[in-house]
Design an enzyme around this catalytic site. Structure first.
Site, mmCIF file in Angstrom:
data_model
loop_
_atom_site.group_PDB
_atom_site.id
_atom_site.type_symbol
_atom_site.label_atom_id
_atom_site.label_comp_id
_atom_site.label_asym_id
_atom_site.label_seq_id
_atom_site.Cartn_x
_atom_site.Cartn_y
_atom_site.Cartn_z
ATOM 1 N N ASP A 14 0.866 -1.197 0.000
ATOM 2 C CA ASP A 14 0.000 0.000 0.000
ATOM 3 C C ASP A 14 0.892 1.233 0.000
ATOM 4 O O ASP A 14 2.112 1.138 0.183
ATOM 5 C CB ASP A 14 -0.921 -0.008 1.235
ATOM 6 C CG ASP A 14 -1.897 1.157 1.240
ATOM 7 O OD1 ASP A 14 -2.382 1.547 0.163
ATOM 8 O OD2 ASP A 14 -2.183 1.699 2.324
ATOM 9 N N SER A 15 0.250 2.384 -0.149
ATOM 10 C CA SER A 15 1.002 3.643 -0.094
ATOM 11 C C SER A 15 1.329 4.035 1.346
ATOM 12 O O SER A 15 2.175 4.900 1.569
ATOM 13 C CB SER A 15 0.170 4.757 -0.734
ATOM 14 O OG SER A 15 -1.081 4.838 -0.080
ATOM 15 N N GLY A 47 -3.441 9.021 -4.111
ATOM 16 C CA GLY A 47 -4.661 9.633 -4.646
ATOM 17 C C GLY A 47 -4.415 10.926 -5.397
ATOM 18 O O GLY A 47 -5.229 11.356 -6.211
ATOM 19 N N CYS A 78 -4.478 -1.711 -2.038
ATOM 20 C CA CYS A 78 -4.662 -0.282 -2.310
ATOM 21 C C CYS A 78 -5.523 -0.144 -3.562
ATOM 22 O O CYS A 78 -5.128 -0.600 -4.644
ATOM 23 C CB CYS A 78 -3.298 0.375 -2.532
ATOM 24 S SG CYS A 78 -3.406 2.099 -3.036
ATOM 25 N N ASN A 79 -6.678 0.470 -3.400
ATOM 26 C CA ASN A 79 -7.576 0.663 -4.553
ATOM 27 C C ASN A 79 -6.972 1.623 -5.573
ATOM 28 O O ASN A 79 -7.118 1.426 -6.780
ATOM 29 C CB ASN A 79 -8.912 1.266 -4.085
ATOM 30 C CG ASN A 79 -9.709 0.335 -3.214
ATOM 31 O OD1 ASN A 79 -10.644 -0.302 -3.664
ATOM 32 N ND2 ASN A 79 -9.365 0.255 -1.942
ATOM 33 N N THR A 80 -6.321 2.662 -5.083
ATOM 34 C CA THR A 80 -5.793 3.705 -5.973
ATOM 35 C C THR A 80 -4.733 3.122 -6.901
ATOM 36 O O THR A 80 -4.650 3.482 -8.076
ATOM 37 C CB THR A 80 -5.208 4.858 -5.130
ATOM 38 O OG1 THR A 80 -6.133 5.182 -4.099
ATOM 39 C CG2 THR A 80 -4.954 6.087 -5.972
ATOM 40 N N CYS A 193 -11.094 2.600 -0.240
ATOM 41 C CA CYS A 193 -9.698 2.941 0.067
ATOM 42 C C CYS A 193 -9.380 2.152 1.328
ATOM 43 O O CYS A 193 -10.151 2.188 2.294
ATOM 44 C CB CYS A 193 -9.541 4.434 0.309
ATOM 45 S SG CYS A 193 -7.935 4.888 1.027
ATOM 46 N N THR A 194 -8.284 1.435 1.307
ATOM 47 C CA THR A 194 -7.992 0.526 2.426
ATOM 48 C C THR A 194 -7.681 1.261 3.722
ATOM 49 O O THR A 194 -7.684 0.651 4.798
ATOM 50 C CB THR A 194 -6.829 -0.410 2.058
ATOM 51 O OG1 THR A 194 -5.723 0.374 1.582
ATOM 52 C CG2 THR A 194 -7.250 -1.405 0.996
ATOM 53 N N HIS A 195 -7.432 2.558 3.642
ATOM 54 C CA HIS A 195 -7.234 3.337 4.874
ATOM 55 C C HIS A 195 -8.547 3.532 5.650
ATOM 56 O O HIS A 195 -8.534 3.694 6.866
ATOM 57 C CB HIS A 195 -6.707 4.736 4.544
ATOM 58 C CG HIS A 195 -5.244 4.807 4.268
ATOM 59 N ND1 HIS A 195 -4.678 4.287 3.136
ATOM 60 C CD2 HIS A 195 -4.225 5.344 5.000
ATOM 61 C CE1 HIS A 195 -3.368 4.521 3.162
ATOM 62 N NE2 HIS A 195 -3.071 5.148 4.286
#
Ligand code: DGL
Length: 266
Positions: A14-15, A47, A78-80, A193-195
């Site tokens: 992920d970011s 994003g 991470c979707n983005t 968004c995984t956050h």
């Protein structure tokens, strides 16, 4: 278990800290596996990136990560990133299995009663063709509102780091998800968004009415499990689970957080 890939780690990417929402589900399903968590924090937030630059950046980074960690599978938590590069990753690294994380529009369309669904995501995910295609494929009968949030991923990072989040800020970010047409109201919000699942309780508290919040983490972990060869009995745990930060310098709060997730920060 003779398959040597079972000794190789699962790479969770992920970011930032969002992928930890997927990692915690994956741990429950695959307790014998070793995990390498990679946070591309140097490039956070994804994003805000332009698509060509982000795609090139992630492909370049993955060439190094696959070489360094030799994972059995990579989970793009991470979707983005997934909505932009999952196809390119599979093409560039054929033979290596990737599990992506894309907005859970199909289950939302299946579950909604009002037909009013909102997708809460980063501005990047909201503008992706991939996301539009998911809506065209699975949710044609629904009214889908795409809500791109500039601040929620950062608020989730701050919350996980400091244990505090400004509830008014959360309220403002989620407010556009709530739509009312006559006697019909939004009844599902997809956390794309995984956050965001880290802020789910604050979202419930500040929402104007109750909705079903869809967190795809368990489904993603199950998908990863289904792609891995089965393991007979415990695997030798030779090395600890680690978290790698592309900035190279996780601070004390982040190192503590990683420790809480059973990861030693590098
Ligand atoms: N966790 C990422 C996602 O699922 C987004 C955070 C970012 O903007 O970098 O989309």
């Amino acid at each position: 278990m003779s398959d040597r890939s079972s000794h190789r780690p699962i790479l969770m990417f992920d970011s930032g800290v969002g992928g930890l929402t997927v990692l915690r589900e994956a741990r429950v399903l695959m307790p014998d596996r070793r995990f390498v968590y990679v946070a591309d924090d140097k490039a956070f937030p994804y994003g805000a990136w332009e698509e060509p630059a982000l795609q090139a950046h992630i492909l370049d980074l993955f060439a190094k990560l696959l070489d360094r960690f030799q994972p059995a599978i990579s989970v793009i938590a991470c979707n983005t990133a997934s909505t932009l590069v999952i196809d390119a990753l599979r093409e560039t690294f054929p033979g290596h299995p990737f599990v992506g994380t894309v907005p859970a529009i199909k289950p939302a369309a299946e579950r909604t009663r009002s037909g009013l669904v909102s997708v809460l995501a980063t501005p990047g995910t909201v503008k992706r063709q991939y996301t539009r295609d998911l809506i065209g494929k699975w949710a044609q009968k629904c009214h889908v509102r795409l809500v791109g949030s500039n601040n929620l991923a950062g608020l989730a990072e701050a919350y996980m780091r400091e244990g505090f989040v400004d509830e008014e800020a959360v309220r403002a970010e989620i407010a556009p998800c709530f739509v009312q047409h006559d006697d019909l109201r939004t009844d599902i919000v997809v956390l794309a968004c995984t956050h965001y699942p880290f802020l789910a309780n604050r979202m419930r508290k500040t929402a104007p009415w109750p909705v079903d919040w869809i967190d795809p983490a368990e489904a993603i972990a199950r998908r990863a499990l289904s792609l891995l060869p089965a393991v007979d009995g415990p695997l030798p745990q030779s090395e600890p689970d680690i978290a790698v930060f592309t900035s190279g310098k996780p601070d004390f709060a982040i190192s503590r957080l990683m420790q809480g997730f059973g990861l030693s920060a590098r």
